[in-house]
Write a protein that holds these residues in place. Structure first.
Motif, PDB file in Angstrom:
ATOM      1  N   ARG A 151     -46.284 -54.098  -0.269  1.00 43.13           N
ATOM      2  CA  ARG A 151     -46.471 -54.398   1.151  1.00 43.13           C
ATOM      3  C   ARG A 151     -45.433 -53.691   2.024  1.00 43.13           C
ATOM      4  N   ASP A 152     -44.177 -53.755   1.610  1.00 43.12           N
ATOM      5  CA  ASP A 152     -43.104 -53.143   2.411  1.00 43.12           C
ATOM      6  C   ASP A 152     -43.279 -51.633   2.519  1.00 43.12           C
ATOM      7  N   GLU A 153     -43.678 -50.993   1.424  1.00 43.34           N
ATOM      8  CA  GLU A 153     -43.865 -49.541   1.437  1.00 43.34           C
ATOM      9  C   GLU A 153     -45.041 -49.145   2.341  1.00 43.34           C
ATOM     10  N   ILE A 154     -46.111 -49.922   2.316  1.00 45.57           N
ATOM     11  CA  ILE A 154     -47.279 -49.649   3.163  1.00 45.57           C
ATOM     12  C   ILE A 154     -46.911 -49.811   4.634  1.00 45.57           C
ATOM     13  N   VAL A 155     -46.207 -50.902   4.943  1.00 44.98           N
ATOM     14  CA  VAL A 155     -45.812 -51.156   6.336  1.00 44.98           C
ATOM     15  C   VAL A 155     -44.863 -50.078   6.828  1.00 44.98           C
ATOM     16  N   SER A 156     -43.938 -49.654   5.981  1.00 47.02           N
ATOM     17  CA  SER A 156     -42.975 -48.620   6.358  1.00 47.02           C
ATOM     18  C   SER A 156     -43.664 -47.277   6.603  1.00 47.02           C
ATOM     19  N   ALA A 157     -44.594 -46.914   5.723  1.00 47.17           N
ATOM     20  CA  ALA A 157     -45.330 -45.654   5.892  1.00 47.17           C
ATOM     21  C   ALA A 157     -46.173 -45.699   7.173  1.00 47.17           C
ATOM     22  N   HIS A 158     -46.791 -46.849   7.426  1.00 49.18           N
ATOM     23  CA  HIS A 158     -47.593 -47.014   8.647  1.00 49.18           C
ATOM     24  C   HIS A 158     -46.706 -46.854   9.876  1.00 49.18           C
ATOM     25  N   ARG A 159     -45.545 -47.500   9.861  1.00 47.85           N
ATOM     26  CA  ARG A 159     -44.648 -47.454  11.022  1.00 47.85           C
ATOM     27  C   ARG A 159     -44.211 -46.006  11.311  1.00 47.85           C
ATOM     28  N   LYS A 160     -43.870 -45.245  10.287  1.00 49.66           N
ATOM     29  CA  LYS A 160     -43.430 -43.857  10.475  1.00 49.66           C
ATOM     30  C   LYS A 160     -44.554 -43.001  11.065  1.00 49.66           C
ATOM     31  N   LEU A 161     -45.751 -43.160  10.511  1.00 56.54           N
ATOM     32  CA  LEU A 161     -46.880 -42.353  10.994  1.00 56.54           C
ATOM     33  C   LEU A 161     -47.285 -42.724  12.412  1.00 56.54           C
ATOM     34  N   ILE A 162     -47.352 -44.011  12.683  1.00 54.94           N
ATOM     35  CA  ILE A 162     -47.820 -44.441  13.994  1.00 54.94           C
ATOM     36  C   ILE A 162     -46.815 -44.069  15.076  1.00 54.94           C
ATOM     37  N   GLN A 163     -45.529 -44.004  14.730  1.00 52.98           N
ATOM     38  CA  GLN A 163     -44.533 -43.571  15.704  1.00 52.98           C
ATOM     39  C   GLN A 163     -44.729 -42.100  16.073  1.00 52.98           C
ATOM     40  N   LYS A 164     -45.165 -41.297  15.119  1.00 55.62           N
ATOM     41  CA  LYS A 164     -45.402 -39.879  15.387  1.00 55.62           C
ATOM     42  C   LYS A 164     -46.739 -39.646  16.100  1.00 55.62           C
ATOM     43  N   LEU A 165     -47.766 -40.399  15.712  1.00 54.01           N
ATOM     44  CA  LEU A 165     -49.122 -40.080  16.160  1.00 54.01           C
ATOM     45  C   LEU A 165     -49.715 -41.103  17.132  1.00 54.01           C
ATOM     46  N   HIS A 166     -48.913 -41.952  17.694  1.00 50.98           N
ATOM     47  CA  HIS A 166     -49.420 -42.931  18.661  1.00 50.98           C
ATOM     48  C   HIS A 166     -49.883 -42.201  19.927  1.00 50.98           C
TER      49      HIS A 166
END
Length: 168
Positions: free
Chosen positions: A129-144
């Motif tokens: 769960r933590d790895e998925i949330v972390s990967a999501h956070r990094k991507l969404i910060q770049k591509l929001h």
């Protein structure tokens, strides 16, 4: 003198239009007539604008347009031979609206598979769960969308996160 030149030009225009109309095929005459009428209306609008009388035309059009819808329905009831024309116009509007609705439904993205979701987020099959949330956070910060990304990418990233968290 200017009016005489204008009258001669209109006469030549009318003569050429009549010759073209006579020599055209019967199937093309309606289209040609509509085309010449639109050109004539555009020329009349230009002449009215040059002479400073366009404001009266604009006022007349603004007055007629709101009444036109009611007048068409009234004419459809009282002049039965006009009813098929009005019905055909209404049907064309409905078909156009349905076509636009179908294209907006077609723009939706296809559903994600778990393999695609992992590929989008860049995580392994055994990611927690933590790895998925972390990967999501990094991507969404770049591509929001607020940071230069777009709605499509953000929605795919969010859908990937939801799918992977649901499957844990």
């Amino acid at each position: 003198m200017g009016r005489m030149i204008l009258l001669i030009a209109v006469g030549i225009f009318a003569y050429l239009a009549w010759q073209k109309f006579k020599s055209s095929a019967p199937q093309q005459r309606r289209k040609l007539l509509l085309q010449w009428m639109l050109i004539g209306l555009a020329l009349a609008a230009v002449l009215l604008a040059v002479s400073g009388r366009l404001h009266w035309v604009a006022a007349a059009i603004a007055l007629v347009l709101p009444v036109l819808g009611r007048a068409l329905s009234w004419l459809g009831r009282h002049l039965p031979w006009l009813a098929p024309l009005i019905a055909r116009h209404a049907q064309a509007k409905r078909e156009q609206a349905n076509g636009q609705q179908q294209t907006s439904d077609a723009d939706k993205a296809p559903p994600l598979t778990p393999a695609e979701a992992r590929r989008i987020l860049g995580v392994d099959e055994d990611a927690g769960r933590d790895e998925i949330v972390s990967a999501h956070r990094k991507l969404i910060q770049k591509l929001h969308p607020d940071r230069g990304g777009n709605d499509y990418l953000a929605s795919r990233i969010n859908a990937a996160k939801e799918l992977l968290l649901r499957n844990l």
